[in-house]
Design an enzyme around this catalytic site. Structure first.
Site, PDB file in Angstrom:
ATOM      1  N   GLU A  42      37.194  39.732  44.770  1.00 59.92           N
ATOM      2  CA  GLU A  42      37.105  38.373  44.212  1.00 59.92           C
ATOM      3  C   GLU A  42      35.758  37.753  44.592  1.00 59.92           C
ATOM      4  O   GLU A  42      35.383  37.677  45.754  1.00 59.92           O
ATOM      5  CB  GLU A  42      38.257  37.472  44.643  1.00 59.92           C
ATOM      6  CG  GLU A  42      39.619  37.943  44.157  1.00 59.92           C
ATOM      7  CD  GLU A  42      39.760  37.941  42.640  1.00 59.92           C
ATOM      8  OE1 GLU A  42      39.061  37.157  41.967  1.00 59.92           O
ATOM      9  OE2 GLU A  42      40.562  38.731  42.121  1.00 59.92           O
ATOM     10  N   SER A  43      35.038  37.318  43.560  1.00 64.23           N
ATOM     11  CA  SER A  43      33.633  36.919  43.734  1.00 64.23           C
ATOM     12  C   SER A  43      33.439  35.759  44.709  1.00 64.23           C
ATOM     13  O   SER A  43      32.531  35.794  45.554  1.00 64.23           O
ATOM     14  CB  SER A  43      33.023  36.569  42.373  1.00 64.23           C
ATOM     15  OG  SER A  43      33.733  35.511  41.750  1.00 64.23           O
ATOM     16  N   LYS A  95      38.605  52.501  33.362  1.00 63.93           N
ATOM     17  CA  LYS A  95      38.380  52.535  34.811  1.00 63.93           C
ATOM     18  C   LYS A  95      38.828  53.861  35.423  1.00 63.93           C
ATOM     19  O   LYS A  95      39.881  54.395  35.057  1.00 63.93           O
ATOM     20  CB  LYS A  95      39.125  51.378  35.478  1.00 63.93           C
ATOM     21  CG  LYS A  95      38.706  50.006  34.977  1.00 63.93           C
ATOM     22  CD  LYS A  95      39.648  48.924  35.465  1.00 63.93           C
ATOM     23  CE  LYS A  95      39.342  47.594  34.812  1.00 63.93           C
ATOM     24  NZ  LYS A  95      40.334  46.568  35.172  1.00 63.93           N
ATOM     25  N   VAL A 140      36.355  43.967  39.285  1.00 62.28           N
ATOM     26  CA  VAL A 140      35.072  43.869  39.986  1.00 62.28           C
ATOM     27  C   VAL A 140      34.737  42.380  40.074  1.00 62.28           C
ATOM     28  O   VAL A 140      35.183  41.580  39.238  1.00 62.28           O
ATOM     29  CB  VAL A 140      33.961  44.647  39.259  1.00 62.28           C
ATOM     30  CG1 VAL A 140      34.224  46.132  39.305  1.00 62.28           C
ATOM     31  CG2 VAL A 140      33.752  44.167  37.820  1.00 62.28           C
ATOM     32  N   CYS A 144      28.852  41.626  34.020  1.00 64.61           N
ATOM     33  CA  CYS A 144      29.971  40.777  34.448  1.00 64.61           C
ATOM     34  C   CYS A 144      29.440  39.596  35.255  1.00 64.61           C
ATOM     35  O   CYS A 144      28.820  39.792  36.313  1.00 64.61           O
ATOM     36  CB  CYS A 144      30.955  41.596  35.284  1.00 64.61           C
ATOM     37  SG  CYS A 144      32.225  40.602  36.096  1.00 64.61           S
TER      38      CYS A 144
END
Length: 266
Positions: A112-113, A85, A98, A58
């Site tokens: 949240e990245s 999941k 993720v 990802c």
């Protein structure tokens, strides 16, 4: 059993089939462990002060791994099977997405990245700073540039990886040309963060790491003749010591695109 993975590179001398070829002695990167799926039990706690919930391929999860590695922070990784999941993960993150970061002493995870990366930079700013703290305008401009480049490069990306689509290939090719023109204006020094890797570099890198595999898989051109600024920047990024720990070989990205198997190569 969950293996604790710290921020260093491991050498795995194994024979991994890839079509009619063999990948041997591949460097394993931070987070190389199978994904947890529905019906699994939550992994046990470790001695690490942080845990990142992730998925190996990802690009958004890779953003968080890059930020943690760049800050030289110790953590372990729990990979989640995004197609199946586990129920216990929704109890931690109602969105079921993720990446998500947990820290000991904080009973609420951060997800949240971009939020994770900015949080880590604010909390550990003295170590390899990513965003400016003394110039609000410059900080905002850097975050806006991340949004522009990310939106351009992800436009139709997922659909194209799932199915051959000439129209989406043309859109990605056109958008890469646009980003090259943007880089000619914005990339005046070695990195977007000027002489040192910064927020923009880390947050857009995961998609550029995958472009050589995308070129092989879907025939979208990405080369020095057409994209001189971006390919030169990519070469510098691949050679950066704190970025190397998150990089997969092009062949492994390609194998993931071909199989959509989160655990490929393990």
């Amino acid at each position: 059993m969950l293996a604790t993975l710290k921020t260093f590179t491991i050498i795995l001398c194994a024979f991994i089939p890839f079509g009619d070829r063999i990948l041997s002695c591949r460097k394993m990167v931070t987070g190389d462990s199978p994904g947890f799926s529905k019906g699994s039990q939550p992994p046990p706690e470790t001695n690490e002060p942080r845990r990142l919930y992730s998925m190996r391929f990802c690009p958004f999860s890779q953003r968080a791994r890059l930020a943690l590695n760049f800050k030289e922070l110790s953590y372990d990784v729990v990979n989640i099977d995004l197609r199946d999941k586990p129920d216990w993960y929704f109890a931690k993150n109602p969105l079921g997405k993720v990446p998500m970061l947990e820290e000991k002493g904080n009973d609420k995870g951060i997800f949240e990245s971009l939020i994770i990366a900015e949080y880590l930079d604010d909390k550990y700013h003295a170590k390899n700073p990513l965003l400016p703290t003394d110039n609000p305008l410059k900080r905002a401009q850097q975050k806006m540039l991340v949004e522009v480049i990310t939106n351009k490069i992800t436009d139709g990306w997922h659909a194209l990886m799932l199915n051959e689509d000439e129209e989406k290939k043309a859109v990605l090719g056109k958008n890469l040309d646009y980003i090259e023109e943007l880089a000619a204006k914005e990339l005046q020094k070695t990195f977007f963060g000027e002489e040192n890797v910064g927020f923009i570099d880390l947050m857009i890198w995961p998609w550029f790491e995958r472009l050589p595999a995308v070129e092989k898989f879907r025939g979208v051109p990405f080369n020095a003749e057409r994209h001189p600024k971006l390919t030169a920047w990519c070469a510098k990024m691949r050679d950066h010591p704190q970025i190397k720990t998150s990089i997969y070989p092009t062949e492994l990205h390609l194998q993931y695109f071909q199989t959509r198997n989160f655990n490929v190569g393990l």
